[in-house]
Design an enzyme around this catalytic site. Structure first.
Site, short mmCIF file in Angstrom:
data_model
loop_
_atom_site.label_atom_id
_atom_site.label_comp_id
_atom_site.label_asym_id
_atom_site.label_seq_id
_atom_site.Cartn_x
_atom_site.Cartn_y
_atom_site.Cartn_z
N ASP A 161 -33.78 36.03 -60.39
CA ASP A 161 -33.66 34.74 -59.77
C ASP A 161 -33.85 34.73 -58.12
O ASP A 161 -33.90 33.44 -57.61
CB ASP A 161 -32.07 34.08 -59.91
CG ASP A 161 -32.13 33.79 -61.74
OD1 ASP A 161 -32.89 33.84 -62.42
OD2 ASP A 161 -31.06 33.60 -62.04
N ASN B 95 -21.19 38.90 -67.32
CA ASN B 95 -20.01 38.19 -67.84
C ASN B 95 -19.09 38.73 -68.78
O ASN B 95 -17.86 38.65 -68.71
CB ASN B 95 -20.52 36.72 -68.17
CG ASN B 95 -21.26 35.96 -67.19
OD1 ASN B 95 -20.91 36.27 -65.96
ND2 ASN B 95 -21.92 35.12 -67.52
N CYS C 264 8.70 31.82 -45.00
CA CYS C 264 8.84 33.11 -44.88
C CYS C 264 10.04 33.68 -44.18
O CYS C 264 10.57 32.92 -43.20
CB CYS C 264 7.75 33.67 -44.41
SG CYS C 264 7.48 32.96 -42.53
N THR D 126 -29.52 39.73 -62.12
CA THR D 126 -29.87 38.23 -61.51
C THR D 126 -30.40 38.26 -60.11
O THR D 126 -31.21 37.30 -59.99
CB THR D 126 -28.24 37.63 -61.10
OG1 THR D 126 -27.65 37.65 -62.71
CG2 THR D 126 -28.31 36.43 -60.65
N HIS E 208 1.82 29.12 -39.70
CA HIS E 208 1.97 28.66 -40.92
C HIS E 208 2.32 27.11 -41.02
O HIS E 208 2.80 26.72 -40.10
CB HIS E 208 3.51 29.51 -41.41
CG HIS E 208 3.06 30.96 -41.95
ND1 HIS E 208 4.18 31.77 -42.40
CD2 HIS E 208 1.94 31.62 -41.64
CE1 HIS E 208 3.64 33.11 -42.52
NE2 HIS E 208 2.29 32.81 -42.02
N GLU F 260 4.90 25.22 -41.98
CA GLU F 260 6.43 24.94 -41.30
C GLU F 260 6.07 24.71 -40.03
O GLU F 260 6.64 23.82 -39.18
CB GLU F 260 7.36 25.66 -41.77
CG GLU F 260 7.41 25.76 -43.42
CD GLU F 260 6.83 26.98 -43.95
OE1 GLU F 260 7.15 27.56 -44.86
OE2 GLU F 260 5.77 27.33 -43.61
N TRP G 241 -33.68 24.16 -64.11
CA TRP G 241 -32.16 24.24 -63.85
C TRP G 241 -31.50 23.55 -65.02
O TRP G 241 -31.91 22.76 -65.87
CB TRP G 241 -31.85 23.03 -62.62
CG TRP G 241 -32.45 23.78 -61.38
CD1 TRP G 241 -33.48 23.40 -60.84
CD2 TRP G 241 -31.86 24.88 -60.73
NE1 TRP G 241 -33.46 23.94 -59.54
CE2 TRP G 241 -32.58 24.79 -59.49
CE3 TRP G 241 -30.61 25.72 -60.69
CZ2 TRP G 241 -32.25 25.63 -58.41
CZ3 TRP G 241 -30.20 26.44 -59.73
CH2 TRP G 241 -31.18 26.48 -58.47
#
Length: 340
Positions: A194, A279, A69, A190, A45, A47, A164
């Site tokens: 694509d 989406n 922690c 997709t 971590h 620290e 694009w």
């Protein structure tokens, strides 16, 4: 604290399911004598990374963006090492939302006679670890959506041409955004339209009818792959793909079930990159929206939209988001929104 956040950000995409943490140690004269950050899940971590660089930290000040922690995980408790090293003051950015830790690390330090200051720049610290916070407060996967549209909100022409919309600068930034998330999620539509690469260590494809080409589609050629499909079908036997049977609701895969399953798989965050229908399906669960806008107008009512959901009769029924930031990637712009 800003420096701690900068340090923590160096490990974007590497610490999940842990948070991103940076740490600075000041000597009694207020000079920086050590810095550290949590570089990767399973490693020290922040620290501990900073403290182990010093022979002597007595009477020093430790600054960290997240409460130290107090429990044993992959590494020993940071609070114990802070006490052992003789730190005089701890400045923290925010409390740890993990119930195993929350408040206990600070309490242990206080009981050892260490001065505690904070929270400091709490909103910035919370923004840094928004994924970690949702994971521990809601026990859910964090959902981000990325779209790239013309000014009139189109992602493709009526016949599907989409390359694009945005220029190189914006597309390069998309690669950086992907690195922040545990996995990328897209649809079979997709993949077929694509044939995207979507280079990432984990990729999720929603393929209800198992119609994509698992042997030749580029997206399946690298990374850890998860395919969600209609539970009533039988998937092919392909060793490197995890096929996950999924309930179907209203002729669509159950997104709530998918998100619950992803959390069980310890996929803590996803970036959705798909067409308008998917989406829109993820909008009710969206925590963050990256919306790239190109200085182009398609001007075609039959062009494909970035969100293609159910009919809405009243503006009052819009899904509302809060604008967090606007960044330019010439000639395009990126608007970043969060859940309102």
């Amino acid at each position: 604290m800003n420096k701690c956040i900068e340090l923590a950000n160096q490990a974007q995409g590497e610490t999940s399911p842990n948070p991103m943490v940076g740490c600075i140690i000041l000597n009694p004269q207020g000079e920086i004598i050590s810095t550290g950050y949590h570089k990767k899940y399973g490693e020290n971590h922040a620290e501990r990374d900073a403290l182990l660089k010093l022979d002597n930290a007595k009477d020093c000040t430790l600054i960290v963006n997240l409460e130290p922690c107090s429990h044993y995980g992959k590494t020993p408790p940071c609070a114990d090492l802070i006490i052992e090293k003789g730190i005089k003051t701890v400045v923290y950015g925010m409390k740890d939302p993990n119930p195993i830790v929350s408040g206990r690390g600070l309490e242990k330090l206080k009981n050892a006679g260490i001065e505690i200051i904070g929270p400091v720049l709490e909103n910035d610290c919370r923004k840094l670890n928004e994924v970690f916070i949702k994971n521990h407060t809601e026990h859910k996967t964090f959902v981000a959506i990325k779209t790239a549209t013309t000014i009139d909100g189109k992602i493709a022409t009526h016949n599907g041409d989409s390359k694009w919309i945005t220029a190189d600068n914006a597309r390069n930034e998309v690669r950086n955004i992907r690195k922040k998330y545990d996995a990328i999620l897209t649809s079979s539509s997709t993949v077929i339209a694509d044939n995207p690469t979507m280079e990432h260590k984990k990729k999720i494809i929603l393929d209800r009818n198992l119609i994509t080409d698992y042997k030749n589609s580029t997206i399946y050629k690298q990374g850890e792959i998860y395919v969600f499909y209609d539970e009533n079908l039988t998937p092919p036997d392909i060793p490197n793909i995890n096929f996950i049977p999924t309930p179907v609701v209203s002729k669509k895969l159950d997104i709530k079930y998918i998100l619950t399953t992803l959390f069980e798989y310890r996929i803590m965050s996803i970036l959705v990159e798909a067409g308008g229908t998917l989406n829109a399906g993820f909008l009710p669960y969206c925590d963050k929206l990256y919306h790239f806008i190109a200085p182009k107008i398609l001007g075609d009512n039959n062009g494909k939209s970035c969100f293609d959901g159910d009919s809405v009769d009243k503006i009052a029924n819009c899904k509302n988001f809060k604008l967090d930031e606007i960044i330019t990637y010439p000639p395009d712009i990126l608007a970043i929104y969060s859940k309102n």
